[in-house]
Enzyme design. Structure first.
Site, PDB file in Angstrom:
ATOM      1  N   LEU A 128      60.032  50.901   9.802  1.00  0.00           N
ATOM      2  CA  LEU A 128      60.527  50.245  11.016  1.00  0.00           C
ATOM      3  C   LEU A 128      61.959  49.743  10.885  1.00  0.00           C
ATOM      4  CD1 LEU A 128      57.246  48.622  12.221  1.00  0.00           C
ATOM      5  CD2 LEU A 128      58.716  50.167  13.540  1.00  0.00           C
ATOM      6  N   PHE A 164      54.895  46.712   4.060  1.00  0.00           N
ATOM      7  CA  PHE A 164      55.382  48.093   3.943  1.00  0.00           C
ATOM      8  C   PHE A 164      55.848  48.670   5.272  1.00  0.00           C
ATOM      9  CE2 PHE A 164      53.150  51.936   5.350  1.00  0.00           C
ATOM     10  CZ  PHE A 164      52.050  51.409   5.999  1.00  0.00           C
ATOM     11  N   LYS A 165      55.467  48.060   6.376  1.00  0.00           N
ATOM     12  CA  LYS A 165      55.903  48.563   7.678  1.00  0.00           C
ATOM     13  C   LYS A 165      57.434  48.578   7.774  1.00  0.00           C
ATOM     14  CE  LYS A 165      51.634  48.613   9.536  1.00  0.00           C
ATOM     15  NZ  LYS A 165      50.808  48.140   8.401  1.00  0.00           N
ATOM     16  N   ASP A 166      58.092  47.706   7.023  1.00  0.00           N
ATOM     17  CA  ASP A 166      59.560  47.679   7.030  1.00  0.00           C
ATOM     18  C   ASP A 166      60.162  49.001   6.560  1.00  0.00           C
ATOM     19  OD1 ASP A 166      59.828  44.995   7.859  1.00  0.00           O
ATOM     20  OD2 ASP A 166      59.586  44.269   5.806  1.00  0.00           O
ATOM     21  N   THR A 212      52.800  45.351  11.631  1.00  0.00           N
ATOM     22  CA  THR A 212      53.663  46.222  12.440  1.00  0.00           C
ATOM     23  C   THR A 212      54.478  45.400  13.421  1.00  0.00           C
ATOM     24  OG1 THR A 212      52.079  48.024  12.363  1.00  0.00           O
ATOM     25  CG2 THR A 212      53.708  48.115  14.102  1.00  0.00           C
TER      26      THR A 212
END
Ligand SMILES: *Cc1c(COP(=O)(O)O)cnc(C)c1O
Length: 495
Positions: free
Chosen positions: A116, A111-113, A146
């Site tokens: 980011l 989910f960091k995408d 991350t």
């Protein structure tokens, strides 16, 4: 209406959104918060017909008020494109009557995408707006996801460099392989001898080092952060909660105005804080269920009002949640302290000193929207297996923590409100744990054989992000002790 950002730790002059994105962390060590959380200016019915990109604009324009429409739309278009393997960007999957919001369809399958992939564009736009001449050096501590998402986001982005520190023995083999195979001259990856909190503390120390900052400035560099403390990470995460509700409404899964619960597998408290912001903006959300693994600091906090990191650090199968200091919680503490920076600063001082703090009874009352739960390793594995056996749907270990906690929540409260679970990683990112949960026999197979087997039994294609690293050469071999992180930074930048 213009929204400015102020620190959670002192009453310093508020700054613009683009300045807050560039700085990452306030000079007093506090986090930036918007002077107020804006209300949505479109109805859910209007939002229901929008694409992810359109929704992103509607949400982000309210927070990032010093970006022009064109700037913001350009950032959004560059971020949410074919890097994602579905047009929907964040699709909902239904299993056992619950909705899994799949936040793992981006470049690094976690989910960091979601944040980011846009942060580098927000940051370079912010640099231009503020006439920054220095090159931006992104400094990041990662518990696994991350790091790769930030590397993928910033690799090759002109005017930036990115340095990632990860705990050498604290991430999954696939997570590590993803990072150490990262291409791009502006990328630098270091494994530290310590855990995630050591990495995060080290990065915070480097940020706070004024002498180092001056040295860098003379050499034409300045630090910024891609960690979830950056407001440029938080704001894009609000989008998918708005989007998810709008889609449920469009598909007739909820009636107009019907409230939903949201369950979030939580580490640094960024994702669930974004859900809280979505609620404040007007999304009909009832409970925010905060799910922890065996590092259950947050569970204890919600029960007792005492935050206490003095405990054994447990390495679990959900490493991105193996965290004892949930940085983003500070924003919530500040808000429930009545936006009293002094009061919050005192608590954070106590956390820095003794490793704990106690909130007042009044502050505790303000946490009524939250429910804290945790899942043991056994419960997490059980959930992966039973969900798979009943429905064929395979979830990763982090999502399984949330799902197991949600089952316990239902059991305890009998609350039957429709619920969205944030599904934060593809099962392919944690293949070994996931497959072992389904059947012990899989433990004998090697990582990539397991990937193929998961694809077969789950009936899902192997994601590109995994295919890529099968044969990719290791580029980054740096390691260091936790007190040598600043030296590594200087070496990489030749200062
Ligand atoms: C980072 C991460 C989390 C925790 O999210 P926070 O915003 O830090 O609370 C949960 N699951 C996965 C897979 C992650 O990568």
């Amino acid at each position: 209406m213009e929204i400015r950002y102020k620190s959670t730790r002192s009453n310093s002059q508020p700054i613009t959104a683009s300045q807050a994105i560039l700085k990452g962390l306030a000079e007093d060590g506090g986090l930036f918060v918007p002077e107020q959380i804006p209300a949505l200016d479109k109805t859910m019915e209007e939002l229901a017909d929008m694409t992810y990109r359109e929704t992103a604009y509607e949400v982000m324009k309210l927070f990032l008020t010093d970006f022009t429409e064109e700037e913001l739309k350009t950032c959004i278009t560059r971020a949410y494109d074919s890097k994602f393997d579905t047009e929907e960007i964040a699709p909902l999957a239904e299993a056992q009557g619950t909705y899994y919001l799949e936040l793992f369809h981006g470049a690094t399958i976690a989910f960091k995408d979601m944040a980011l992939s846009i942060l580098p564009h927000l940051m370079t736009t912010a640099a231009k707006k503020n006439h920054v001449k220095n090159e931006i050096v992104i400094l990041t501590a990662t518990s696994g996801d991350t790091g790769k998402a930030a590397l993928a986001g910033f690799a090759g982005v002109e005017g930036t460099k990115i340095i990632v520190f990860y705990p050498k023995n604290g991430v999954s083999p696939i997570q590590e392989k993803q990072m150490v195979t990262q291409k791009g001259d502006n990328t630098f990856v270091v494994g530290i001898h310590g855990n995630f909190d050591d990495a995060q503390t080290g990065v915070k120390r480097i940020f706070a080092d004024r002498e180092l900052a001056e040295k860098l400035d003379r050499a034409g560099f300045q630090f910024s952060s891609a960690n979830s403390i950056n407001i440029g990470r938080l704001v894009p995460q609000v989008v998918y909660y708005v989007y998810a509700y709008a889609k449920l409404l469009k598909e007739g899964k909820v009636a107009s105005g019907e409230k939903i619960n949201v369950t979030v597998p939580t580490g640094n408290f960024g994702n669930i804080l974004a859900a809280y912001f979505a609620k404040q903006m007007g999304v009909p959300i009832a409970k925010l269920i905060c799910a922890s693994n065996e590092n259950k600091v947050l569970f204890d906090f919600f029960r007792t009002g005492t935050y206490d990191k003095n405990r054994e650090f447990v390495l679990t199968s959900s490493p991105s949640m193996d965290i004892l200091i949930s940085s983003n919680l500070e924003r919530l503490i500040y808000l429930i302290a009545g936006e009293d920076a002094q009061k919050n600063a005192k608590l954070m001082e106590s956390l820095n000193g003794s490793g704990s703090y106690v909130i007042t009874e009044e502050m505790k009352q303000a946490l009524g929207d939250f429910y804290g739960g945790y899942s043991t390793e056994a419960e997490t594995f059980d959930k992966i297996r039973t969900l798979y056996e009943e429905t064929g749907y395979v979830i990763d270990t982090h999502t399984a923590v949330a799902s197991a906690v949600y089952d316990k929540y239902k059991e305890e409260t009998k609350d039957r409100t429709k619920t969205v679970i944030a599904s934060t990683a593809s099962p392919f990112k944690f293949t070994r744990s996931v497959m072992k949960a389904i059947d012990e026999k899989y433990d004998a197979m090697d990582d990539f054989a397991l990937v193929d087997e998961l694809s077969r039994i789950g009936n899902v294609e192997v994601p590109n992000a995994i295919e890529e690293i099968r044969t990719a050469p290791v580029i980054h071999k740096n390691e260091c002790d936790k007190d040598k992180m600043a030296d590594m930074v200087c070496a990489f930048l030749h200062v």
